[in-house]
Enzyme design. Structure first.
Site, PDB file in Angstrom:
ATOM      1  N   ASP A  65      37.586  50.836  39.094  1.00 39.48           N
ATOM      2  CA  ASP A  65      39.062  51.494  38.681  1.00 39.48           C
ATOM      3  C   ASP A  65      38.953  51.955  37.599  1.00 39.48           C
ATOM      4  O   ASP A  65      37.988  51.915  36.743  1.00 39.48           O
ATOM      5  CB  ASP A  65      40.045  50.143  38.807  1.00 39.48           C
ATOM      6  CG  ASP A  65      39.747  48.996  38.149  1.00 39.48           C
ATOM      7  OD1 ASP A  65      38.519  48.752  37.395  1.00 39.48           O
ATOM      8  OD2 ASP A  65      40.196  47.944  38.455  1.00 39.48           O
ATOM      9  N   ASN A 134      46.875  36.701  39.043  1.00 42.91           N
ATOM     10  CA  ASN A 134      47.752  36.941  40.028  1.00 42.91           C
ATOM     11  C   ASN A 134      47.072  37.267  41.525  1.00 42.91           C
ATOM     12  O   ASN A 134      47.666  37.612  42.446  1.00 42.91           O
ATOM     13  CB  ASN A 134      49.050  37.978  39.850  1.00 42.91           C
ATOM     14  CG  ASN A 134      48.330  39.347  39.740  1.00 42.91           C
ATOM     15  OD1 ASN A 134      47.186  39.508  39.889  1.00 42.91           O
ATOM     16  ND2 ASN A 134      49.044  40.319  39.620  1.00 42.91           N
ATOM     17  N   HIS A 136      44.746  39.486  41.983  1.00 44.51           N
ATOM     18  CA  HIS A 136      44.445  40.838  42.230  1.00 44.51           C
ATOM     19  C   HIS A 136      42.717  40.999  42.355  1.00 44.51           C
ATOM     20  O   HIS A 136      42.236  40.098  41.499  1.00 44.51           O
ATOM     21  CB  HIS A 136      45.112  41.780  41.366  1.00 44.51           C
ATOM     22  CG  HIS A 136      44.687  41.857  39.858  1.00 44.51           C
ATOM     23  ND1 HIS A 136      45.410  42.050  38.741  1.00 44.51           N
ATOM     24  CD2 HIS A 136      43.416  41.655  39.464  1.00 44.51           C
ATOM     25  CE1 HIS A 136      44.818  42.354  37.782  1.00 44.51           C
ATOM     26  NE2 HIS A 136      43.536  41.830  37.999  1.00 44.51           N
ATOM     27  N   GLU A 141      47.251  45.120  43.300  1.00 44.01           N
ATOM     28  CA  GLU A 141      48.003  44.064  42.926  1.00 44.01           C
ATOM     29  C   GLU A 141      48.681  43.410  44.327  1.00 44.01           C
ATOM     30  O   GLU A 141      48.495  43.840  45.318  1.00 44.01           O
ATOM     31  CB  GLU A 141      49.301  44.422  42.235  1.00 44.01           C
ATOM     32  CG  GLU A 141      48.798  45.202  40.623  1.00 44.01           C
ATOM     33  CD  GLU A 141      48.541  44.027  39.593  1.00 44.01           C
ATOM     34  OE1 GLU A 141      48.126  42.995  40.191  1.00 44.01           O
ATOM     35  OE2 GLU A 141      48.764  44.468  38.613  1.00 44.01           O
TER      36      GLU A 141
HETATM   37  P1  PGA Z   1      39.142  39.377  33.403  1.00 46.43           P
HETATM   38  O1  PGA Z   1      39.812  40.379  34.553  1.00 46.43           O
HETATM   39  O2  PGA Z   1      37.715  39.418  33.866  1.00 46.43           O
HETATM   40  O3  PGA Z   1      39.381  40.046  32.150  1.00 46.43           O
HETATM   41  O4  PGA Z   1      39.811  37.938  33.423  1.00 46.43           O
HETATM   42  C1  PGA Z   1      39.468  39.979  35.678  1.00 46.43           C
HETATM   43  C2  PGA Z   1      40.626  40.901  36.770  1.00 46.43           C
HETATM   44  O5  PGA Z   1      41.717  41.345  36.075  1.00 46.43           O
HETATM   45  O6  PGA Z   1      40.088  41.520  37.612  1.00 46.43           O
END
Ligand code: PGA
Length: 257
Positions: A65, A134, A136, A141
């Site tokens: 992304d 959450n 995702h 999302e």
């Molecule tokens: P993080 O993010 O590894 O910084 O916890 C993971 C994500 O949002 O996919």
């Protein structure tokens, strides 16, 4: 799916790096992720590279992304981040490290072009994933199309809050993103999702033991024929079946499917 439980984040990184290094030795196409969770894995891969145990010279990478509106040089763009954290420290050919174009005049066209670039390349062999609090994956999302392609998405307040630690002010976090879709991700040959820390425990329980639902986008791993989830004890703490997963791994038993 296989669920591997390690005592700490270092154990998660070592297990993930082992799997990715095997793919790199075969010149595979790697799907790379940004965020905090894979950093230990990248450090371990850099260590293996410096020890002469792996080369990325024949590999290609596609990032999951990118933020819309951040230039490739912006410190928080994922184009910059993946180079800074990983690919610039190993023998990856920079021209083979691809990411969605966050500065395209029309982000939707950039999304379609990125989807097509992955298809034209022949797909992704192994896709590294983190998970949001959450549920995702990439920037899909809750509510994302379960089989959607690379697309433009709008971040939810929880994700903006989670990611604001990387920016000076919460209002600096871009609201729009380009992300591989859940369909794009599911076409990868092998999904490798990592999570560490208690803050991810609910999301990991929902991913592995909840229903397959767009309200937990990571639950699509349940329908993938080859998914490996590597978590530390804290992230595994809300899994009802964690002793079963340990038993299966310790005894090298076949997976249920
Ligand atoms: P993080 O993010 O590894 O910084 O916890 C993971 C994500 O949002 O996919």
């Amino acid at each position: 799916m296989d669920i591997l439980i390690r005592s700490d984040a270092e154990g998660v990184a070592a297990a993930a790096a082992d799997i990715l290094a095997d793919y790199a030795r075969r010149g595979a196409t790697l799907g790379l992720a940004t965020g905090s969770t894979p950093l230990g894995t990248y450090q371990e891969l850099i260590r293996l590279y410096e020890a002469g145990e792996v080369s990325f010279a024949d590999s290609t990478a596609f990032l999951l992304d990118e933020y819309v509106g951040l230039t490739p040089e912006h410190e928080q763009s994922y184009h910059h981040t993946i180079r800074h954290e990983f690919t610039a420290h190993v023998d990856f050919d920079d021209s083979r490290v691809h990411s969605p174009d966050g500065t395209a005049a029309d982000p939707w066209v950039a999304a379609q072009e990125y989807e097509q670039a992955i298809i034209d390349h022949g797909g992704i062999d192994v896709q590294l994933l983190g998970i949001g609090t959450n549920g995702h994956i990439a920037f899909n999302e809750p509510g994302a199309a379960l089989n959607g392609p690379t697309h433009v998405d709008t971040l939810q307040p929880q994700t903006i809050a989670d990611n604001s630690r990387f920016f000076d002010r919460p209002e600096d976090v871009p609201i729009h993103v380009l992300t591989q879709g859940l369909g794009t991700i599911q076409r990868a040959g092998h999904l490798l999702l990592l999570a560490t820390g208690e803050g991810k425990a609910d999301a990991i329980a929902a991913l592995a033991e909840g229903p397959l639902t767009t309200m937990c986008p990571a639950s699509v791993l349940q329908s993938h024929p080859r998914a490996t989830v590597i978590v530390d004890e804290a992230a595994a703490s809300k899994l009802h079946h964690r002793d079963y997963h340990r038993f299966v791994e310790e005894n090298k038993l076949p997976r249920k499917n």
